[in-house]
Scaffold this motif. Structure first.
Motif, PDB file in Angstrom:
ATOM      1  N   LEU A   8       0.807  -1.227   0.000  1.00 56.64           N
ATOM      2  CA  LEU A   8       0.000   0.000   0.000  1.00 56.64           C
ATOM      3  C   LEU A   8       0.839   1.275   0.000  1.00 56.64           C
ATOM      4  O   LEU A   8       0.310   2.367   0.215  1.00 56.64           O
ATOM      5  CB  LEU A   8      -0.930   0.013   1.225  1.00 56.64           C
ATOM      6  CG  LEU A   8      -1.940  -1.139   1.323  1.00 56.64           C
ATOM      7  CD1 LEU A   8      -2.757  -1.019   2.588  1.00 56.64           C
ATOM      8  CD2 LEU A   8      -2.848  -1.176   0.101  1.00 56.64           C
ATOM      9  N   SER A   9       2.143   1.147  -0.232  1.00 61.56           N
ATOM     10  CA  SER A   9       2.993   2.338  -0.199  1.00 61.56           C
ATOM     11  C   SER A   9       4.177   2.188  -1.152  1.00 61.56           C
ATOM     12  O   SER A   9       4.388   1.125  -1.740  1.00 61.56           O
ATOM     13  CB  SER A   9       3.509   2.574   1.227  1.00 61.56           C
ATOM     14  OG  SER A   9       4.311   1.474   1.648  1.00 61.56           O
ATOM     15  N   GLU A  10       4.956   3.264  -1.274  1.00 62.78           N
ATOM     16  CA  GLU A  10       6.135   3.258  -2.126  1.00 62.78           C
ATOM     17  C   GLU A  10       7.212   2.329  -1.557  1.00 62.78           C
ATOM     18  O   GLU A  10       7.327   2.164  -0.342  1.00 62.78           O
ATOM     19  CB  GLU A  10       6.718   4.674  -2.252  1.00 62.78           C
ATOM     20  CG  GLU A  10       5.806   5.685  -2.924  1.00 62.78           C
ATOM     21  CD  GLU A  10       4.825   6.350  -1.962  1.00 62.78           C
ATOM     22  OE1 GLU A  10       4.763   5.927  -0.776  1.00 62.78           O
ATOM     23  OE2 GLU A  10       4.110   7.286  -2.392  1.00 62.78           O
ATOM     24  N   VAL A  11       7.996   1.718  -2.437  1.00 65.55           N
ATOM     25  CA  VAL A  11       9.141   0.922  -1.996  1.00 65.55           C
ATOM     26  C   VAL A  11      10.262   1.897  -1.616  1.00 65.55           C
ATOM     27  O   VAL A  11      10.677   2.697  -2.451  1.00 65.55           O
ATOM     28  CB  VAL A  11       9.636  -0.019  -3.116  1.00 65.55           C
ATOM     29  CG1 VAL A  11      10.901  -0.751  -2.678  1.00 65.55           C
ATOM     30  CG2 VAL A  11       8.557  -1.025  -3.486  1.00 65.55           C
ATOM     31  N   PRO A  12      10.759   1.850  -0.379  1.00 63.39           N
ATOM     32  CA  PRO A  12      11.832   2.770   0.011  1.00 63.39           C
ATOM     33  C   PRO A  12      13.151   2.421  -0.679  1.00 63.39           C
ATOM     34  O   PRO A  12      13.360   1.293  -1.123  1.00 63.39           O
ATOM     35  CB  PRO A  12      11.939   2.561   1.530  1.00 63.39           C
ATOM     36  CG  PRO A  12      11.417   1.176   1.757  1.00 63.39           C
ATOM     37  CD  PRO A  12      10.354   0.964   0.725  1.00 63.39           C
ATOM     38  N   ASN A  13      14.044   3.399  -0.773  1.00 61.54           N
ATOM     39  CA  ASN A  13      15.338   3.194  -1.449  1.00 61.54           C
ATOM     40  C   ASN A  13      16.150   2.084  -0.797  1.00 61.54           C
ATOM     41  O   ASN A  13      16.922   1.396  -1.473  1.00 61.54           O
ATOM     42  CB  ASN A  13      16.141   4.497  -1.444  1.00 61.54           C
ATOM     43  CG  ASN A  13      15.524   5.545  -2.353  1.00 61.54           C
ATOM     44  OD1 ASN A  13      14.851   5.214  -3.327  1.00 61.54           O
ATOM     45  ND2 ASN A  13      15.734   6.817  -2.033  1.00 61.54           N
ATOM     46  N   LYS A  75      10.653   5.060 -10.722  1.00 60.52           N
ATOM     47  CA  LYS A  75      10.734   6.469 -10.317  1.00 60.52           C
ATOM     48  C   LYS A  75       9.837   6.765  -9.122  1.00 60.52           C
ATOM     49  O   LYS A  75      10.203   7.524  -8.218  1.00 60.52           O
ATOM     50  CB  LYS A  75      10.334   7.366 -11.489  1.00 60.52           C
ATOM     51  CG  LYS A  75      11.350   7.447 -12.613  1.00 60.52           C
ATOM     52  CD  LYS A  75      12.486   8.424 -12.301  1.00 60.52           C
ATOM     53  CE  LYS A  75      12.003   9.858 -12.400  1.00 60.52           C
ATOM     54  NZ  LYS A  75      13.138  10.805 -12.233  1.00 60.52           N
ATOM     55  N   SER A  76       8.672   6.143  -9.109  1.00 62.79           N
ATOM     56  CA  SER A  76       7.692   6.440  -8.066  1.00 62.79           C
ATOM     57  C   SER A  76       7.716   5.456  -6.903  1.00 62.79           C
ATOM     58  O   SER A  76       7.251   5.774  -5.805  1.00 62.79           O
ATOM     59  CB  SER A  76       6.288   6.444  -8.669  1.00 62.79           C
ATOM     60  OG  SER A  76       5.946   5.149  -9.153  1.00 62.79           O
ATOM     61  N   GLY A  77       8.234   4.239  -7.141  1.00 61.01           N
ATOM     62  CA  GLY A  77       8.190   3.203  -6.125  1.00 61.01           C
ATOM     63  C   GLY A  77       6.829   2.551  -6.022  1.00 61.01           C
ATOM     64  O   GLY A  77       6.572   1.755  -5.115  1.00 61.01           O
ATOM     65  N   LEU A  78       5.933   2.857  -6.976  1.00 62.27           N
ATOM     66  CA  LEU A  78       4.562   2.349  -6.947  1.00 62.27           C
ATOM     67  C   LEU A  78       4.338   1.310  -8.036  1.00 62.27           C
ATOM     68  O   LEU A  78       4.977   1.353  -9.086  1.00 62.27           O
ATOM     69  CB  LEU A  78       3.571   3.501  -7.155  1.00 62.27           C
ATOM     70  CG  LEU A  78       3.607   4.650  -6.150  1.00 62.27           C
ATOM     71  CD1 LEU A  78       2.677   5.769  -6.602  1.00 62.27           C
ATOM     72  CD2 LEU A  78       3.228   4.171  -4.756  1.00 62.27           C
ATOM     73  N   ASN A  79       3.405   0.391  -7.785  1.00 65.91           N
ATOM     74  CA  ASN A  79       3.009  -0.552  -8.829  1.00 65.91           C
ATOM     75  C   ASN A  79       1.762  -0.020  -9.539  1.00 65.91           C
ATOM     76  O   ASN A  79       1.242   1.054  -9.199  1.00 65.91           O
ATOM     77  CB  ASN A  79       2.761  -1.944  -8.244  1.00 65.91           C
ATOM     78  CG  ASN A  79       1.775  -1.913  -7.092  1.00 65.91           C
ATOM     79  OD1 ASN A  79       0.838  -1.118  -7.095  1.00 65.91           O
ATOM     80  ND2 ASN A  79       1.978  -2.762  -6.100  1.00 65.91           N
ATOM     81  N   SER A  80       1.269  -0.762 -10.502  1.00 63.91           N
ATOM     82  CA  SER A  80       0.164  -0.277 -11.334  1.00 63.91           C
ATOM     83  C   SER A  80      -1.114  -0.017 -10.541  1.00 63.91           C
ATOM     84  O   SER A  80      -1.822   0.958 -10.801  1.00 63.91           O
ATOM     85  CB  SER A  80      -0.122  -1.272 -12.467  1.00 63.91           C
ATOM     86  OG  SER A  80       0.961  -1.329 -13.363  1.00 63.91           O
ATOM     87  N   VAL A 291      -1.304  -8.387  -4.600  1.00 65.77           N
ATOM     88  CA  VAL A 291      -1.068  -6.938  -4.648  1.00 65.77           C
ATOM     89  C   VAL A 291      -2.353  -6.206  -5.027  1.00 65.77           C
ATOM     90  O   VAL A 291      -2.715  -5.197  -4.415  1.00 65.77           O
ATOM     91  CB  VAL A 291       0.060  -6.619  -5.650  1.00 65.77           C
ATOM     92  CG1 VAL A 291       0.140  -5.127  -5.918  1.00 65.77           C
ATOM     93  CG2 VAL A 291       1.396  -7.120  -5.106  1.00 65.77           C
ATOM     94  N   ALA A 292      -3.046  -6.718  -6.054  1.00 65.44           N
ATOM     95  CA  ALA A 292      -4.304  -6.103  -6.460  1.00 65.44           C
ATOM     96  C   ALA A 292      -5.349  -6.231  -5.346  1.00 65.44           C
ATOM     97  O   ALA A 292      -6.110  -5.288  -5.077  1.00 65.44           O
ATOM     98  CB  ALA A 292      -4.823  -6.753  -7.746  1.00 65.44           C
ATOM     99  N   GLY A 293      -5.375  -7.400  -4.688  1.00 64.15           N
ATOM    100  CA  GLY A 293      -6.324  -7.621  -3.610  1.00 64.15           C
ATOM    101  C   GLY A 293      -6.086  -6.715  -2.415  1.00 64.15           C
ATOM    102  O   GLY A 293      -7.030  -6.213  -1.800  1.00 64.15           O
ATOM    103  N   CYS A 294      -4.823  -6.477  -2.086  1.00 69.62           N
ATOM    104  CA  CYS A 294      -4.495  -5.588  -0.966  1.00 69.62           C
ATOM    105  C   CYS A 294      -4.975  -4.167  -1.240  1.00 69.62           C
ATOM    106  O   CYS A 294      -5.504  -3.494  -0.348  1.00 69.62           O
ATOM    107  CB  CYS A 294      -2.985  -5.582  -0.721  1.00 69.62           C
ATOM    108  SG  CYS A 294      -2.356  -7.052   0.101  1.00 69.62           S
ATOM    109  N   ASN A 295      -4.806  -3.697  -2.472  1.00 70.09           N
ATOM    110  CA  ASN A 295      -5.264  -2.354  -2.807  1.00 70.09           C
ATOM    111  C   ASN A 295      -6.786  -2.289  -2.845  1.00 70.09           C
ATOM    112  O   ASN A 295      -7.392  -1.305  -2.408  1.00 70.09           O
ATOM    113  CB  ASN A 295      -4.693  -1.916  -4.159  1.00 70.09           C
ATOM    114  CG  ASN A 295      -4.834  -0.420  -4.389  1.00 70.09           C
ATOM    115  OD1 ASN A 295      -4.423   0.386  -3.568  1.00 70.09           O
ATOM    116  ND2 ASN A 295      -5.447  -0.052  -5.509  1.00 70.09           N
ATOM    117  N   LEU A 358       1.944   9.091  -1.662  1.00 74.64           N
ATOM    118  CA  LEU A 358       0.568   8.649  -1.428  1.00 74.64           C
ATOM    119  C   LEU A 358       0.043   9.084  -0.065  1.00 74.64           C
ATOM    120  O   LEU A 358      -1.119   9.462   0.078  1.00 74.64           O
ATOM    121  CB  LEU A 358       0.486   7.120  -1.542  1.00 74.64           C
ATOM    122  CG  LEU A 358       0.065   6.520  -2.887  1.00 74.64           C
ATOM    123  CD1 LEU A 358       0.093   5.002  -2.816  1.00 74.64           C
ATOM    124  CD2 LEU A 358      -1.302   7.006  -3.318  1.00 74.64           C
ATOM    125  N   ALA A 359       0.921   9.029   0.935  1.00 74.24           N
ATOM    126  CA  ALA A 359       0.503   9.362   2.296  1.00 74.24           C
ATOM    127  C   ALA A 359       0.222  10.851   2.464  1.00 74.24           C
ATOM    128  O   ALA A 359      -0.453  11.258   3.420  1.00 74.24           O
ATOM    129  CB  ALA A 359       1.581   8.936   3.289  1.00 74.24           C
TER     130      ALA A 359
END
Length: 418
Positions: A8-13, A75-80, A291-295, A358-359
Motif C-alpha cells: 500500500l505504499s512506495e518501496v523505500p530506497n 521512479k515512483s516506487g509504486l506498482n500499477s 497486490v491487487a487484492g491488498c489495494n 501517497l501518504a
C-alpha cells in the motif's frame, strides 16, 4: 517472511534491488507455457524469415510498453494498482484492482490444473491423483509468493538458468532433427494468418503481465535497471518463449517445450521443465493477485490475501472451471492494456513525471477523466480490426491527455493533488 513488500505504499530506497534480482524475477514470470502455445500458432502460419520478423516486431512493441511502465514504477516506487489511485481515484481504482486481480486468479487456476494433468499424463500415474495433485500444487506454489520478492528472487536464480539450459538443449536437438538451418528454411506454412494478426498474438500473449510487472520493476535501484530488466524479460524472454513454441510446431507439431522434450526423449528434463516453468509463473501470478487484492481491500496483510487467492484458484482448478475461464481471460486481455495507457498519460501529462507521496495526498473518490480515458481506450481496443492491445494503449493515453487539458478538468485535478 516479515516484510510485506509494501502493498500500500512506495518501496523505500533501502529495499531496492540490483539488475540480477530484478531480471531473474521478471524472466521467471515471462517463461510461460501459454506463450509457447501462442508461438505454435505462428510456427504453422509463417516461413522462418517471416516468423523472425513477427517475433522481433511484436516483442519489441510489448517490451517497449512494459519498459515504459517499469520506468514510472521505479521512479515512483509504486506498482500499477497504486498508480491507479492517481488516475482513477480512491474508489475508481478498485475497477482496475478487480480486472487485474481476476485475470491472475484465473491463470493461477489454469496453471494449477495444467501441471497436475500433464504430470499424470507424463508419468503414467492414475488419473485419480489429478485432484489431490491440484490441491497440493495449488497451495505449494504460493509459498514463494508469500515470502515476497525475496522468495521469487531465490527461486528464479535457480530456475531461470536451468530453464534456459533445457531450452537450448531442446532447440539444438530440434535443429539437428530438422536438418540444420537449411532444413528449417525449407519448412512450408500449413496454416494462414495475416501479419497484423500475428503481431497481435505476440503482444497479446503477455501484455496483461506487462501491465502488472511493475510489482517487481518498482523494486529496481534505478530506472535504467528497471528498463533493462523489463526489456530482458518482455523482449528477449517472451520472444524466446514464442520462438520455442513456433519452432516446436514447425519441427515436431508440438508447441509446448515439455511435449517437445518428451518427443526428443528427454523425459527427466521435461518433468523438471514442467515444474520450473509452471512454478515461476504461478508464484508471480498469485503475487500479482495479492497486490491487487491488498489495494482493493486496503489491507497490508499480503500473505493472507496470497493464501486466500491460492485457495480460490485451487477450487476453480478442482471444479474444472479453468477451461471455461480461458476465453474470458483472453477477452479481459483486451481491456487491461488501456489501464497502462492512462497511467502513462497521467504520470507524464498530469503529474509532469513525478507523483506526490501517497501518504501526503488527498485523492477524489473517482477521477472521471481517467475512467473516461480507460472506457474510450477499451472500446477502441475491442472494436479495432488490427492490433487491439496497442490501439487500446494509444487511444486511452491520447484521450486522457486531451481531457485533462480541458477547462472542466482543472477542479478535478486540483482535488486529486490535494
Amino acid at each position: 517472511m516479515e516484510n510485506s513488500d509494501y502493498p500500500l505504499s512506495e518501496v523505500p530506497n533501502s529495499e531496492r534491488k540490483g539488475l540480477l534480482s530484478t531480471s531473474v524475477v521478471l524472466l521467471g514470470f515471462t517463461f510461460f507455457t501459454a506463450t509457447m502455445w501462442a508461438g505454435g500458432s505462428l510456427g504453422s502460419a509463417f516461413d522462418f524469415g517471416e516468423l523472425m520478423l513477427v517475433i522481433l516486431i511484436g516483442n519489441l512493441l510489448l517490451g517497449a510498453y512494459a519498459a515504459a511502465l517499469a520506468y514510472i514504477a521505479c521512479k515512483s516506487g509504486l506498482n500499477s494498482v497504486l498508480m491507479g489511485r492517481f488516475c482513477f481515484g480512491e474508489i475508481g481504482s478498485k475497477l482496475s484492482d478487480f480486472v487485474l486481480g481476476f485475470t491472475q486468479i484465473g491463470w493461477y487456476a489454469w496453471g494449477t490444473a495444467t501441471i497436475a494433468v500433464v504430470l499424470v499424463k507424463t508419468t503414467g500415474m492414475p488419473e485419480s491423483l489429478e485432484i489431490p495433485l491440484m490441491i497440493l500444487f495449488g497451495m505449494a506454489f504460493c509459498i514463494t509468493a508469500m515470502i515476497g520478492f525475496k522468495g521469487l528472487d531465490l527461486l528464479s536464480r535457480f530456475a531461470v538458468p536451468a530453464m534456459m539450459l533445457f531450452i537450448l538443449i531442446s532447440l539444438y536437438t530440434g535443429m539437428v532433427d530438422v536438418g540444420g538451418v537449411s532444413g528449417l528454411l525449407g519448412q512450408s506454412p500449413s496454416e494462414s494468418m495475416s501479419f497484423a494478426a500475428a503481431i497481435t498474438v505476440v503482444i497479446g500473449t503477455f501484455i496483461s503481465g506487462g501491465t502488472q510487472a511493475t510489482n517487481w520493476s518498482r523494486f529496481a535501484k534505478t530506472p535504467k535497471i528497471a528498463v533493462i530488466a523489463t526489456l530482458a524479460a518482455f523482449f528477449v524472454g517472451n520472444g524466446l518463449m514464442v520462438l520455442t513454441g513456433a519452432l516446436g510446431a514447425m519441427i515436431y507439431q508440438q508447441a509446448d517445450i515439455v511435449d517437445v522434450m518428451l518427443a526428443q526423449g528427454f523425459v527427466v528434463l521435461a518433468v523438471l521443465m514442467l515444474f520450473l516453468n509452471i512454478w515461476t509463473t504461478q508464484d508471480n501470478t498469485i503475487y500479482n493477485f495479492a497486490v491487487a487484492g491488498c489495494n482493493l481491500l486496503r489491507t497490508d496483510k499480503r500473505k493472507v490475501v496470497t493464501v486466500t487467492g491460492a485457495a480460490i484458484g485451487t477450487v476453480l482448478a478442482v471444479g474444472g472451471m479453468y477451461n471455461l475461464l480461458i476465453p474470458f481471460l483472453v477477452l479481459l486481455g483486451t481491456f487491461i492494456p488501456p489501464i497502462g495507457g492512462v497511467i502513462m498519460a497521467d504520470f507524464w501529462v498530469n503529474h509532469k513525471g513525478k507523483y506526490p507521496k501517497l501518504a501526503d495526498v488527498s485523492l477524489p473518490a473517482f477521477n472521471w477523466i481517467g475512467l473516461g480515458g480507460y472506457v474510450v481506450g477499451s472500446a477502441a481496443a475491442y472494436f479495432s480490426p488490427v492490433l487491439p492491445p496497442l490501439v487500446g494503449v494509444i487511444v486511452a493515453a491520447l484521450c486522457y491527455s486531451i481531457l485533462v487539458k480541458m477547462p472542466f478538468a482543472s477542479p478535478a485535478m486540483d482535488a486529486a493533488e490535494g
